[in-house]
Scaffold this active site. Structure first.
Site, short mmCIF file in Angstrom:
data_model
loop_
_atom_site.label_atom_id
_atom_site.label_comp_id
_atom_site.label_asym_id
_atom_site.label_seq_id
_atom_site.Cartn_x
_atom_site.Cartn_y
_atom_site.Cartn_z
N SER A 59 0.84 -1.20 0.00
CA SER A 59 0.00 0.00 0.00
C SER A 59 0.88 1.24 0.00
CB SER A 59 -0.92 0.01 1.23
OG SER A 59 -0.14 0.01 2.41
N ASP A 60 0.25 2.40 -0.12
CA ASP A 60 0.99 3.65 -0.04
C ASP A 60 0.10 4.73 0.54
OD1 ASP A 60 3.75 4.75 -0.95
OD2 ASP A 60 2.33 6.33 -1.47
#
Length: 231
Positions: free
Chosen positions: A111-112
Protein backbone atom coordinates in the site's frame (compact mmCIF):
# COMPACT_ATOMS: atom_id res chain seq x y z
CA UNK A 1 -7.15 -10.55 18.69
CA UNK A 2 -7.46 -14.29 18.00
CA UNK A 3 -5.38 -15.45 15.07
CA UNK A 4 -7.25 -15.60 11.78
CA UNK A 5 -7.32 -19.18 10.52
CA UNK A 6 -8.21 -18.38 6.91
CA UNK A 7 -7.15 -20.84 4.21
CA UNK A 8 -4.47 -18.57 2.79
CA UNK A 9 -1.11 -17.17 3.79
CA UNK A 10 -0.11 -13.50 3.87
CA UNK A 11 3.03 -11.62 2.91
CA UNK A 12 2.99 -7.96 3.92
CA UNK A 13 4.93 -5.98 1.33
CA UNK A 14 6.00 -3.22 3.70
CA UNK A 15 8.65 -2.41 6.29
CA UNK A 16 6.24 -0.14 8.18
CA UNK A 17 5.96 -0.96 11.88
CA UNK A 18 2.48 0.60 11.96
CA UNK A 19 1.22 -1.58 9.10
CA UNK A 20 2.63 -4.70 10.73
CA UNK A 21 0.85 -3.76 13.96
CA UNK A 22 -2.47 -3.13 12.22
CA UNK A 23 -2.38 -6.40 10.26
CA UNK A 24 -1.57 -8.29 13.46
CA UNK A 25 -4.49 -6.56 15.19
CA UNK A 26 -6.71 -7.87 12.40
CA UNK A 27 -5.79 -11.37 13.55
CA UNK A 28 -3.52 -12.39 10.68
CA UNK A 29 -0.18 -14.16 10.79
CA UNK A 30 2.18 -13.05 8.04
CA UNK A 31 5.71 -12.65 6.76
CA UNK A 32 7.12 -9.47 5.22
CA UNK A 33 8.84 -8.38 2.03
CA UNK A 34 9.93 -4.94 0.89
CA UNK A 35 9.93 -3.23 -2.49
CA UNK A 36 12.87 -1.12 -3.62
CA UNK A 37 11.47 1.57 -5.89
CA UNK A 38 12.22 5.20 -6.67
CA UNK A 39 9.05 6.81 -5.37
CA UNK A 40 10.07 10.30 -6.50
CA UNK A 41 10.15 9.14 -10.12
CA UNK A 42 6.41 8.43 -10.05
CA UNK A 43 4.25 11.55 -10.33
CA UNK A 44 0.48 11.89 -10.75
CA UNK A 45 -1.98 14.78 -10.74
CA UNK A 46 -4.17 13.71 -7.83
CA UNK A 47 -3.30 12.10 -4.48
CA UNK A 48 -5.58 9.18 -5.23
CA UNK A 49 -3.82 8.49 -8.54
CA UNK A 50 -0.42 8.85 -6.91
CA UNK A 51 -0.96 6.40 -4.06
CA UNK A 52 -2.46 3.90 -6.46
CA UNK A 53 0.49 4.20 -8.84
CA UNK A 54 3.05 3.96 -6.03
CA UNK A 55 1.47 0.86 -4.54
CA UNK A 56 1.31 -0.68 -8.00
CA UNK A 57 5.03 -0.03 -8.46
CA UNK A 58 5.71 -1.65 -5.10
CA UNK A 59 3.59 -4.61 -6.13
CA UNK A 60 5.43 -4.96 -9.42
CA UNK A 61 8.79 -4.86 -7.66
CA UNK A 62 7.78 -7.54 -5.18
CA UNK A 63 6.32 -9.77 -7.89
CA UNK A 64 9.61 -9.44 -9.77
CA UNK A 65 11.41 -10.58 -6.62
CA UNK A 66 9.11 -13.55 -6.34
CA UNK A 67 9.66 -14.35 -9.99
CA UNK A 68 13.45 -14.37 -9.74
CA UNK A 69 13.77 -15.89 -6.28
CA UNK A 70 14.61 -19.56 -5.99
CA UNK A 71 12.71 -19.74 -2.72
CA UNK A 72 10.51 -22.81 -2.54
CA UNK A 73 7.73 -20.69 -1.07
CA UNK A 74 7.84 -18.26 -3.97
CA UNK A 75 7.84 -21.06 -6.52
CA UNK A 76 5.33 -23.45 -4.98
CA UNK A 77 2.71 -21.15 -3.45
CA UNK A 78 0.15 -19.10 -5.27
CA UNK A 79 0.16 -15.45 -4.32
CA UNK A 80 -2.41 -12.73 -3.81
CA UNK A 81 -0.99 -9.28 -4.26
CA UNK A 82 -2.47 -6.40 -2.30
CA UNK A 83 -1.34 -3.03 -3.57
CA UNK A 84 -2.85 0.16 -4.86
CA UNK A 85 -3.72 -0.79 -8.41
CA UNK A 86 -2.85 -3.41 -11.02
CA UNK A 87 0.28 -5.43 -11.73
CA UNK A 88 -1.09 -6.93 -14.92
CA UNK A 89 2.06 -6.58 -16.99
CA UNK A 90 4.15 -8.51 -14.52
CA UNK A 91 1.41 -11.00 -13.77
CA UNK A 92 1.54 -12.06 -17.40
CA UNK A 93 5.21 -12.97 -16.97
CA UNK A 94 4.73 -15.01 -13.79
CA UNK A 95 4.58 -18.82 -13.77
CA UNK A 96 0.91 -18.69 -12.92
CA UNK A 97 0.33 -22.31 -13.90
CA UNK A 98 2.32 -23.32 -10.83
CA UNK A 99 0.31 -20.94 -8.70
CA UNK A 100 -2.96 -22.32 -10.01
CA UNK A 101 -2.04 -25.88 -9.00
CA UNK A 102 -1.82 -24.94 -5.33
CA UNK A 103 -4.87 -25.24 -3.12
CA UNK A 104 -3.78 -22.63 -0.60
CA UNK A 105 -3.04 -19.14 -1.97
CA UNK A 106 -0.65 -16.66 -0.39
CA UNK A 107 -1.60 -13.02 0.18
CA UNK A 108 0.89 -10.28 -0.57
CA UNK A 109 -0.14 -6.86 0.75
CA UNK A 110 1.32 -3.52 -0.33
CA UNK A 111 0.00 0.00 0.00
CA UNK A 112 0.99 3.65 -0.04
CA UNK A 113 -0.02 6.91 1.59
CA UNK A 114 0.35 10.67 1.16
CA UNK A 115 -0.84 13.68 3.13
CA UNK A 116 -2.81 16.50 1.52
CA UNK A 117 -2.52 20.00 3.02
CA UNK A 118 -4.31 22.94 1.40
CA UNK A 119 -4.61 20.94 -1.81
CA UNK A 120 -0.89 20.11 -2.00
CA UNK A 121 0.39 16.53 -1.90
CA UNK A 122 2.97 15.82 0.79
CA UNK A 123 5.12 12.71 0.94
CA UNK A 124 7.84 11.90 3.49
CA UNK A 125 9.78 15.04 4.52
CA UNK A 126 13.16 15.22 2.80
CA UNK A 127 14.88 16.70 5.85
CA UNK A 128 14.27 18.07 9.35
CA UNK A 129 13.58 21.57 8.07
CA UNK A 130 10.78 20.36 5.84
CA UNK A 131 9.39 18.18 8.65
CA UNK A 132 9.35 21.20 10.94
CA UNK A 133 7.49 23.28 8.34
CA UNK A 134 4.93 20.53 7.85
CA UNK A 135 4.17 20.28 11.57
CA UNK A 136 3.94 24.05 12.01
CA UNK A 137 1.46 24.15 9.13
CA UNK A 138 -0.82 21.63 10.83
CA UNK A 139 -0.99 23.63 14.07
CA UNK A 140 -4.57 24.81 14.57
CA UNK A 141 -5.52 23.63 11.08
CA UNK A 142 -6.31 20.39 9.29
CA UNK A 143 -4.82 17.96 6.80
CA UNK A 144 -5.91 14.73 5.13
CA UNK A 145 -4.34 11.35 4.54
CA UNK A 146 -4.99 9.38 1.35
CA UNK A 147 -3.99 5.73 1.46
CA UNK A 148 -4.28 2.89 -1.03
CA UNK A 149 -4.53 -0.90 -1.02
CA UNK A 150 -4.62 -3.39 -3.94
CA UNK A 151 -5.30 -7.12 -4.03
CA UNK A 152 -4.13 -9.35 -6.86
CA UNK A 153 -4.62 -13.10 -6.75
CA UNK A 154 -1.91 -14.80 -8.80
CA UNK A 155 -3.82 -18.04 -8.76
CA UNK A 156 -6.98 -16.64 -10.32
CA UNK A 157 -5.48 -13.39 -11.74
CA UNK A 158 -8.11 -11.47 -9.80
CA UNK A 159 -7.05 -7.97 -8.80
CA UNK A 160 -8.87 -5.25 -6.93
CA UNK A 161 -7.75 -1.97 -5.39
CA UNK A 162 -9.10 1.00 -3.52
CA UNK A 163 -8.16 4.07 -1.51
CA UNK A 164 -9.29 5.70 1.71
CA UNK A 165 -9.24 9.35 2.82
CA UNK A 166 -9.25 10.68 6.39
CA UNK A 167 -9.53 14.31 7.54
CA UNK A 168 -7.55 15.29 10.65
CA UNK A 169 -8.12 18.49 12.63
CA UNK A 170 -5.49 19.77 15.05
CA UNK A 171 -5.42 22.07 18.04
CA UNK A 172 -2.42 24.37 18.36
CA UNK A 173 0.84 22.41 18.36
CA UNK A 174 3.42 24.08 20.66
CA UNK A 175 6.87 24.72 19.22
CA UNK A 176 8.49 22.64 21.96
CA UNK A 177 6.43 19.62 20.94
CA UNK A 178 7.43 20.11 17.33
CA UNK A 179 11.10 20.30 18.28
CA UNK A 180 10.88 17.11 20.36
CA UNK A 181 9.35 15.28 17.42
CA UNK A 182 12.02 16.62 15.09
CA UNK A 183 14.77 15.53 17.49
CA UNK A 184 13.31 12.02 17.67
CA UNK A 185 13.40 11.78 13.87
CA UNK A 186 10.11 9.91 13.66
CA UNK A 187 8.49 12.49 11.38
CA UNK A 188 11.00 11.77 8.60
CA UNK A 189 9.65 8.26 8.12
CA UNK A 190 5.96 9.03 7.55
CA UNK A 191 3.98 10.77 4.83
CA UNK A 192 3.68 14.49 5.47
CA UNK A 193 5.56 14.07 8.76
CA UNK A 194 2.15 13.18 10.19
CA UNK A 195 2.08 10.66 13.03
CA UNK A 196 -1.08 11.18 15.09
CA UNK A 197 -0.60 8.06 17.22
CA UNK A 198 2.56 9.54 18.78
CA UNK A 199 1.94 10.33 22.50
CA UNK A 200 3.11 13.92 21.99
CA UNK A 201 0.70 14.54 19.11
CA UNK A 202 -2.33 12.45 20.07
CA UNK A 203 -3.57 14.86 22.80
CA UNK A 204 -3.40 17.70 20.25
CA UNK A 205 -5.66 15.99 17.71
CA UNK A 206 -9.01 17.75 17.79
CA UNK A 207 -10.98 15.48 15.48
CA UNK A 208 -10.44 12.59 13.10
CA UNK A 209 -13.04 12.13 10.37
CA UNK A 210 -12.32 8.57 9.40
CA UNK A 211 -10.33 5.80 11.09
CA UNK A 212 -7.00 5.97 12.90
CA UNK A 213 -5.80 2.75 11.27
CA UNK A 214 -6.15 4.42 7.88
CA UNK A 215 -4.08 7.37 9.07
CA UNK A 216 -1.45 4.91 10.32
CA UNK A 217 -1.13 3.41 6.84
CA UNK A 218 -3.45 0.41 6.48
CA UNK A 219 -7.23 0.91 6.52
CA UNK A 220 -8.63 -2.22 8.14
CA UNK A 221 -12.08 -2.18 6.53
CA UNK A 222 -10.76 -1.65 3.01
CA UNK A 223 -8.06 -4.29 3.43
CA UNK A 224 -10.50 -6.85 4.85
CA UNK A 225 -12.98 -6.18 2.05
CA UNK A 226 -10.36 -6.64 -0.64
CA UNK A 227 -9.08 -9.84 0.93
CA UNK A 228 -12.56 -11.30 0.96
CA UNK A 229 -13.05 -10.42 -2.70
CA UNK A 230 -9.72 -11.93 -3.71
CA UNK A 231 -10.11 -15.43 -2.33
Amino acid sequence: MEANTSSYKIILGSSSTARRKILAEMGYQFTTMTADIDEKSIRKETPEELVMALAEAKADAIISKLQTTNSQEAVDESTILIAADTAEAILKRLPVDDHRKDAEPTLLITSDQVVVYEGVIREKPSNKEEARKFLKDYSGKHAATVGSVLVTNLKTRFRKGGWDRVEIYFNEIPDQIIEKLIDEGVTLNVAGGLIIEHPLILPLVKQVVGTTDSVMGLPKALTENLLKQAV
